[in-house]
Design a protein around this motif. Sequence first.
Motif, short mmCIF file in Angstrom:
data_model
loop_
_atom_site.label_atom_id
_atom_site.label_comp_id
_atom_site.label_asym_id
_atom_site.label_seq_id
_atom_site.Cartn_x
_atom_site.Cartn_y
_atom_site.Cartn_z
N ASP A 21 0.75 -1.20 0.02
CA ASP A 21 0.12 -0.05 -0.01
C ASP A 21 0.94 1.17 -0.09
OD1 ASP A 21 -2.36 -1.61 0.15
OD2 ASP A 21 -2.02 -1.85 2.27
N ASP A 22 0.26 2.42 -0.43
CA ASP A 22 1.03 3.62 -0.29
C ASP A 22 1.61 4.05 0.93
OD1 ASP A 22 0.44 4.02 -3.11
OD2 ASP A 22 -1.38 5.50 -2.74
N ASP A 23 0.92 3.71 1.95
CA ASP A 23 1.51 4.31 3.20
C ASP A 23 1.86 3.05 4.25
OD1 ASP A 23 0.46 6.92 3.06
OD2 ASP A 23 -1.31 6.49 3.34
N SER A 24 2.56 1.93 3.47
CA SER A 24 2.97 0.68 4.25
C SER A 24 4.40 0.48 3.91
CB SER A 24 2.06 -0.50 3.61
OG SER A 24 2.36 -1.68 4.43
N TYR A 25 5.27 0.16 4.90
CA TYR A 25 6.60 -0.17 4.66
C TYR A 25 6.99 -1.46 5.72
CZ TYR A 25 6.58 4.50 3.01
OH TYR A 25 6.25 5.74 2.54
N LEU A 26 7.97 -2.00 5.11
CA LEU A 26 8.41 -3.42 5.88
C LEU A 26 9.91 -2.81 6.27
CD1 LEU A 26 7.77 -6.45 3.67
CD2 LEU A 26 6.46 -5.61 5.82
N LEU A 27 10.24 -3.18 7.81
CA LEU A 27 11.53 -2.96 8.20
C LEU A 27 11.99 -4.43 8.58
CD1 LEU A 27 10.48 -0.12 10.87
CD2 LEU A 27 11.14 0.04 8.65
N GLU A 28 13.29 -4.56 7.85
CA GLU A 28 14.11 -5.82 8.06
C GLU A 28 14.98 -5.58 9.41
OE1 GLU A 28 17.77 -8.01 6.17
OE2 GLU A 28 15.93 -7.49 4.80
N CYS A 29 15.10 -6.46 10.20
CA CYS A 29 16.03 -6.24 11.44
C CYS A 29 16.48 -7.73 11.59
CB CYS A 29 15.37 -5.70 12.37
SG CYS A 29 13.76 -6.46 13.31
N ASP A 30 17.49 -7.69 12.55
CA ASP A 30 17.88 -9.05 13.25
C ASP A 30 16.75 -9.71 14.12
OD1 ASP A 30 19.33 -10.80 15.11
OD2 ASP A 30 21.12 -9.80 14.22
N SER A 31 16.65 -10.97 13.89
CA SER A 31 15.34 -11.71 14.48
C SER A 31 15.78 -11.66 16.14
CB SER A 31 15.61 -12.98 14.26
OG SER A 31 16.89 -13.75 14.26
N SER A 32 17.00 -11.44 16.59
CA SER A 32 17.47 -11.60 18.11
C SER A 32 16.75 -10.26 18.68
CB SER A 32 18.78 -11.61 18.31
OG SER A 32 19.51 -10.56 17.88
N ILE A 33 16.55 -9.16 17.87
CA ILE A 33 16.22 -7.98 18.56
C ILE A 33 14.87 -7.26 18.14
CG2 ILE A 33 18.54 -7.18 18.96
CD1 ILE A 33 16.73 -5.52 15.99
N ILE A 34 14.15 -8.07 17.30
CA ILE A 34 12.82 -7.63 16.78
C ILE A 34 11.99 -7.13 17.76
CG2 ILE A 34 11.74 -10.21 16.53
CD1 ILE A 34 10.15 -9.12 14.06
N ASN A 35 11.91 -8.00 18.99
CA ASN A 35 10.83 -7.37 20.04
C ASN A 35 11.38 -5.98 20.58
OD1 ASN A 35 9.27 -9.68 19.71
ND2 ASN A 35 10.34 -10.76 21.31
N ALA A 36 12.63 -5.72 20.75
CA ALA A 36 13.15 -4.56 21.25
C ALA A 36 12.94 -3.60 20.16
CB ALA A 36 14.79 -4.84 21.55
N MET A 37 13.17 -3.85 18.90
CA MET A 37 12.89 -2.91 18.07
C MET A 37 11.57 -2.30 18.05
SD MET A 37 14.31 -2.77 14.01
CE MET A 37 13.32 -1.98 12.75
N GLN A 38 10.56 -3.46 17.98
CA GLN A 38 9.29 -2.92 17.87
C GLN A 38 8.71 -2.18 19.21
OE1 GLN A 38 6.41 -6.63 17.83
NE2 GLN A 38 4.83 -5.46 16.98
N LYS A 39 9.30 -2.66 20.26
CA LYS A 39 9.00 -1.64 21.42
C LYS A 39 9.53 -0.29 21.61
CE LYS A 39 9.82 -1.68 26.64
NZ LYS A 39 10.57 -2.51 27.72
N HIS A 40 10.76 -0.27 20.58
CA HIS A 40 11.38 1.25 20.59
C HIS A 40 10.25 2.05 19.57
CE1 HIS A 40 14.61 3.99 19.53
NE2 HIS A 40 14.27 3.72 18.20
#
Length: 337
Positions: free
Chosen positions: A94-113
């Motif tokens: 979608d126009d206002d949709s993005y995927l962020l790739e990250c290390d699997s070990s920190i995905i929860n920390a990044m989502q919290k951030h």
Amino acid sequence: MRLPQVKTLFCKRHVLSQFVRFTHQEHQTSKSVLYPLSNRKLLNVKGSDASVFLQGLITNDMRHFEDGAKSVYAMFLNNKGRVMYDTLVYKWKDDDSYLLECDSSIINAMQKHLKMYKLRRQLEIKDVNNEIKLWALISPSRSDIANDSLHIYKDPRLNELGLRIISSVSVNETQITDIIGSDITIENSDNGYKYLRYKLGVSEGAEDLPPGTSFPLEANCDYLHGVSFHKGCYIGQELTARVHHTGVVRKRLMPLKFTSDVKDIQQDTAITASNNLKTSIGKLKGTIQDYGLGLLRIKEALDAKMLKVEDYEAEVIKPSWWPIEAPREVTAKKEQN
């Protein structure tokens, strides 16, 4: 040396750098290899405020997507300018949709951030790894293609890093080769991909960049098209901009070629010159087989004929994709003479 001469020197060396890099790419193998990236995960940031929201958090400029970019490399920094998470950002369906790739070990920390800075913005931050998964395709001849279950993006860092494939979780390796072409070697792990990264001197993930320990320019984020020095403010921007505009980056991550396969060396082990074992010139960040990544003082490392890491010997390699010499570094050397 007068400044016009410095500019001329840089231009000539920049042309030479481009020639060297082109020659290097011409000699790359034509073999295509598909790697599963099970240690990389995806978050979906979607909503009318998604682009503005990410613009205030990442080192790169989200306006590249308005100019037609499909993916960008970037980093999330803390308020002291140190790297928290590296990421590849993909324009999604979608126009206002993005995927962020990250290390699997920190995905929860990044989502919290991300959620910590969401406030009242109109957007959703969602873990989508039960729906889609990641692959790396190292191939000299493929370009962007897509269908209902397969999306392919050029890696925005280096051509040598090939393509990223995002597929639904139901798609397997055989189906991917059916879609793209059957002349592809399928690997069961990402070890070969990591070996390629280390050989090129490219860091990725929390193993290479433990959160809060590295600066983005030391990790070559600027050389890999991951920093915009022309956008507005973002978290950690002040220090990054000051280093870029007023100083020389004296330490950077660089590839190490060992004389033999390396085993059981801890991260941050000291690296010394073979002819001066008492003085550390850097720290080891990771190894795979006979290659490693080291955060090294550039001049001392390149001046040393051989480096020492515990009982192993290695030579440092200046990546072919680095600029031969940045204008500010040339000027700085001139002023020191």
